[in-house]
Design an enzyme around this catalytic site. Structure first.
Site, PDB file in Angstrom:
ATOM      1  N   LYS A   1       0.842  -1.215   0.000  1.00 48.19           N
ATOM      2  CA  LYS A   1       0.000   0.000   0.000  1.00 48.19           C
ATOM      3  C   LYS A   1       0.868   1.253   0.000  1.00 48.19           C
ATOM      4  O   LYS A   1       0.660   2.195  -0.772  1.00 48.19           O
ATOM      5  CB  LYS A   1      -0.907   0.024   1.224  1.00 48.19           C
ATOM      6  CG  LYS A   1      -1.583   1.382   1.475  1.00 48.19           C
ATOM      7  CD  LYS A   1      -2.471   1.360   2.693  1.00 48.19           C
ATOM      8  CE  LYS A   1      -1.785   1.567   3.980  1.00 48.19           C
ATOM      9  NZ  LYS A   1      -1.432   2.958   4.315  1.00 48.19           N
ATOM     10  N   ASN A   2       1.873   1.283   0.878  1.00 51.47           N
ATOM     11  CA  ASN A   2       2.666   2.506   1.058  1.00 51.47           C
ATOM     12  C   ASN A   2       3.699   2.737  -0.036  1.00 51.47           C
ATOM     13  O   ASN A   2       4.402   3.737  -0.020  1.00 51.47           O
ATOM     14  CB  ASN A   2       3.304   2.505   2.451  1.00 51.47           C
ATOM     15  CG  ASN A   2       2.237   2.671   3.513  1.00 51.47           C
ATOM     16  OD1 ASN A   2       1.089   3.018   3.211  1.00 51.47           O
ATOM     17  ND2 ASN A   2       2.585   2.411   4.750  1.00 51.47           N
TER      18      ASN A   2
ATOM     19  N   ARG B   1      -5.137  10.652   3.957  1.00 54.63           N
ATOM     20  CA  ARG B   1      -4.203  11.775   4.059  1.00 54.63           C
ATOM     21  C   ARG B   1      -3.054  11.686   3.056  1.00 54.63           C
ATOM     22  O   ARG B   1      -2.433  12.698   2.710  1.00 54.63           O
ATOM     23  CB  ARG B   1      -3.654  11.930   5.460  1.00 54.63           C
ATOM     24  CG  ARG B   1      -3.317  10.675   6.183  1.00 54.63           C
ATOM     25  CD  ARG B   1      -2.769  10.902   7.554  1.00 54.63           C
ATOM     26  NE  ARG B   1      -1.843  12.013   7.627  1.00 54.63           N
ATOM     27  CZ  ARG B   1      -2.167  13.212   8.117  1.00 54.63           C
ATOM     28  NH1 ARG B   1      -3.374  13.415   8.545  1.00 54.63           N
ATOM     29  NH2 ARG B   1      -1.294  14.156   8.154  1.00 54.63           N
TER      30      ARG B   1
ATOM     31  N   CYS C   1      -5.390  12.895  12.749  1.00 52.44           N
ATOM     32  CA  CYS C   1      -5.546  11.463  12.480  1.00 52.44           C
ATOM     33  C   CYS C   1      -5.536  10.743  13.823  1.00 52.44           C
ATOM     34  O   CYS C   1      -4.992  11.275  14.798  1.00 52.44           O
ATOM     35  CB  CYS C   1      -4.371  11.036  11.598  1.00 52.44           C
ATOM     36  SG  CYS C   1      -4.065   9.286  11.547  1.00 52.44           S
TER      37      CYS C   1
ATOM     38  N   ARG D   1       0.025  14.699  12.894  1.00 53.56           N
ATOM     39  CA  ARG D   1       0.558  14.490  11.532  1.00 53.56           C
ATOM     40  C   ARG D   1       0.534  15.744  10.666  1.00 53.56           C
ATOM     41  O   ARG D   1      -0.096  15.771   9.602  1.00 53.56           O
ATOM     42  CB  ARG D   1      -0.161  13.336  10.850  1.00 53.56           C
ATOM     43  CG  ARG D   1      -0.057  12.032  11.646  1.00 53.56           C
ATOM     44  CD  ARG D   1      -0.711  10.861  10.959  1.00 53.56           C
ATOM     45  NE  ARG D   1       0.081  10.356   9.847  1.00 53.56           N
ATOM     46  CZ  ARG D   1      -0.274   9.285   9.128  1.00 53.56           C
ATOM     47  NH1 ARG D   1      -1.395   8.651   9.407  1.00 53.56           N
ATOM     48  NH2 ARG D   1       0.466   8.855   8.142  1.00 53.56           N
TER      49      ARG D   1
ATOM     50  N   ASP E   1       4.631   0.717  11.971  1.00 51.72           N
ATOM     51  CA  ASP E   1       3.458   0.017  11.428  1.00 51.72           C
ATOM     52  C   ASP E   1       3.392  -1.437  11.850  1.00 51.72           C
ATOM     53  O   ASP E   1       2.432  -2.122  11.524  1.00 51.72           O
ATOM     54  CB  ASP E   1       3.434   0.117   9.896  1.00 51.72           C
ATOM     55  CG  ASP E   1       3.235   1.555   9.419  1.00 51.72           C
ATOM     56  OD1 ASP E   1       3.457   1.811   8.228  1.00 51.72           O
ATOM     57  OD2 ASP E   1       2.896   2.407  10.258  1.00 51.72           O
TER      58      ASP E   1
ATOM     59  N   VAL F   1       7.653   7.298  16.858  1.00 50.90           N
ATOM     60  CA  VAL F   1       7.332   7.966  15.589  1.00 50.90           C
ATOM     61  C   VAL F   1       6.016   8.752  15.669  1.00 50.90           C
ATOM     62  O   VAL F   1       5.932   9.885  15.212  1.00 50.90           O
ATOM     63  CB  VAL F   1       7.295   6.947  14.432  1.00 50.90           C
ATOM     64  CG1 VAL F   1       6.915   7.630  13.111  1.00 50.90           C
ATOM     65  CG2 VAL F   1       8.641   6.238  14.298  1.00 50.90           C
TER      66      VAL F   1
ATOM     67  N   ARG G   1      -8.631  -0.713   4.673  1.00 51.93           N
ATOM     68  CA  ARG G   1      -7.813   0.359   4.098  1.00 51.93           C
ATOM     69  C   ARG G   1      -6.441  -0.153   3.706  1.00 51.93           C
ATOM     70  O   ARG G   1      -5.784   0.406   2.839  1.00 51.93           O
ATOM     71  CB  ARG G   1      -7.646   1.495   5.099  1.00 51.93           C
ATOM     72  CG  ARG G   1      -8.953   2.158   5.492  1.00 51.93           C
ATOM     73  CD  ARG G   1      -8.677   3.394   6.260  1.00 51.93           C
ATOM     74  NE  ARG G   1      -7.793   4.246   5.459  1.00 51.93           N
ATOM     75  CZ  ARG G   1      -7.434   5.459   5.847  1.00 51.93           C
ATOM     76  NH1 ARG G   1      -7.860   5.907   7.005  1.00 51.93           N
ATOM     77  NH2 ARG G   1      -6.645   6.197   5.101  1.00 51.93           N
TER      78      ARG G   1
END
Ligand code: EPZ
Length: 417
Positions: free
Chosen positions: A19-20, A91, A115, A120, A303, A325, A395
């Site tokens: 996804k990223n 976002r 978020c 963020r 993540d 983070v 998502r």
């Protein structure tokens, strides 16, 4: 999602495209001057939202979800606007800012807003664009960016932000002259974006290191590119295998991408086999308590924090999990506590005292990775767990329950009503 826990997961599963990586790679098509073909594009809510956003600008978008292939043609773009209605749901839409102002000299992009996992802000994105000569104004919740033509410059990021590195990299490839980006994020997804840009004709060196050099071009061509495997999805299945005392192999992933996590699985007692296109994990009894601290790559990925925590809830001993983070990424803790885990949050750290077993209960997902951790905990727990609000899961995970069932899990998607 309804889960009946207590089974050790066994078998192998193929991970989807990342996804990223897919999000910035699809956005980069804005910079091209002809159709771009992207393979291994995961069919996720966030990708569908991005496809809508790009089509809304006039881009020709043909997303074959079954084949995970997207063909994007930017030649029909007529608008440089990203409206609030779309940006608020995803976002990463702000990634269009750099490419739009670089190619069209203007962009109007809604500020993404807060978020669940943190404030963020996008200040590093904006200061980076200003360094390349863009004029930035904030008006009625929108960023207005203008530049006759961006000009190459030295951009030193205050923090190795993934999104800011990607946005400024995409801006710099069409800027006049050389840009030197410093203190860049080094995630594998950034390397994948640089590969896609290079396939369009961009001149880039140093991606995956702290310093990226870009020689700006006047125009870029079209490209064909295959997105890398999703290391976070792979890590999620390995955590589920580890937490349930099973043996899981994930295919379609370069083990190097997940090395910071694999060493922690080994520290916690798992046996890991690494391959260029697969990772296999074999549990060896109850996990051992292990501390982790999240950091930018090649540190332990934020993540994966929630999923690793789920495995530590049944570990032998107490683990300290520190999140550096994002400032609000322990929303899964009260829900894991509902399943009988023993976790205390102190500032940026959570102390997880391992329990012999968890007990199923209804819980609620609060964000993407939190939902994955609740599913893993449900797979460990005795009895039935129901995880509500799984739209968070959709998502970022493609066909999660089908893949889990292939590993022997007893999971079923049921309607919330
Ligand atoms: C990317 O988000 C990922 N999203 C996130 O994955 C991931 O958690 C994050 O990188 C870190 O690895 C995508 O790639 C679409 P950052 P991004 O900019 O780019 C602060 C998931 O679960 N910051 O590296 O937003 C920021 O607030 C998602 O798949 C500023 O202060 O992350 C955060 O605390 C969640 N100003 C830190 O830096 C800025 O201008 C890291 O953010 C930018 C960031």
């Amino acid at each position: 999602m309804k889960i009946v826990g207590g089974k050790a997961l066994q078998g192998s599963v193929e991970v989807s495209g990342a996804k990223n990586a897919a999000l910035p790679v699809l956005v980069s098509a804005i910079l091209a001057n002809g159709p771009c073909t992207f393979e291994r594009v995961p069919d996720l809510m966030d990708i569908r939202t991005l496809a809508k956003l790009l089509a809304n600008m006039g881009m020709k978008v043909d997303f074959d979800r079954a084949a995970n292939r997207a063909v994007l043609d930017p030649t029909s773009i007529h608008s440089q606007e990203a409206p609030y209605e779309l940006v608020k749901t995803m976002r990463a839409s702000v990634f269009v800012l750099g490419p739009l102002v670089a190619k069209y000299g203007q962009a109007k992009v809604s500020l993404p807003g807060g978020c669940a996992i943190g404030a963020r802000p996008i200040n590093y994105h904006l200061t980076g664009l200003e360094k390349l000569g863009a004029e930035i104004q904030l008006e009625e919740g929108y960023v207005l960016a203008r530049a006759k033509r961006l000009v190459g410059n030295r951009v030193a990021f205050e923090y190795p932000s993934v999104g800011a590195t990607e946005n400024i990299l995409m801006a710099a490839v069409l800027a006049k002259g050389e840009s030197i980006l410093e203190n860049c994020a080094k995630e594998p997804e950034i390397v994948d974006l640089a590969r896609a840009l290079r396939a369009m004709g961009a001149h880039i060196e140093g991606e995956g290191t702290e310093t990226i050099r870009v020689q700006g071009r006047d125009t870029l061509g079209s490209c064909a590119h295959q997105v890398i495997g999703d290391r976070i999805e792979a890590g999620t299945f390995l955590s589920a295998g580890f937490a349930t005392g099973g043996a899981v192999r994930v295919n379609g992933i370069d083990s190097e991408f997940l090395e910071p996590v694999l060493v922690k699985f080994e520290e916690a007692g798992a046996l890991i086999e690494r391959g260029k296109e697969f990772i296999a994990l074999q549990s060896r009894g109850r996990p051992k308590a292990t501390d982790v601290t999240t950091l930018p790559h090649p540190g332990f990925p934020t993540d994966m924090q929630a999923q690793f925590m789920a495995a530590m809830t049944i570990a032998d001993g107490a683990s300290v999990i520190t999140e550096t983070v994002f400032e609000n990424r322990f929303m899964h803790v009260p829900e894991l506590t509902r399943l009988g885990s023993d976790i205390t949050v102190r500032g940026k750290s959570a102390i997880v005292k391992g329990k012999l077993k968890l007990k199923g209960a209804p819980v609620m997902a609060t964000d993407l990775r939190a939902s994955a951790s609740l599913i893993i905990a449900g797979l460990c727990a005795e009895g039935e767990t129901t995880v509500s609000r799984i739209y968070h899961l959709d998502r970022g995970y493609e066909r999660m329950e089908t893949k889990l069932r292939a590993l022997g899990a007893d999971v079923e998607r049921v309607s919330e009503s």
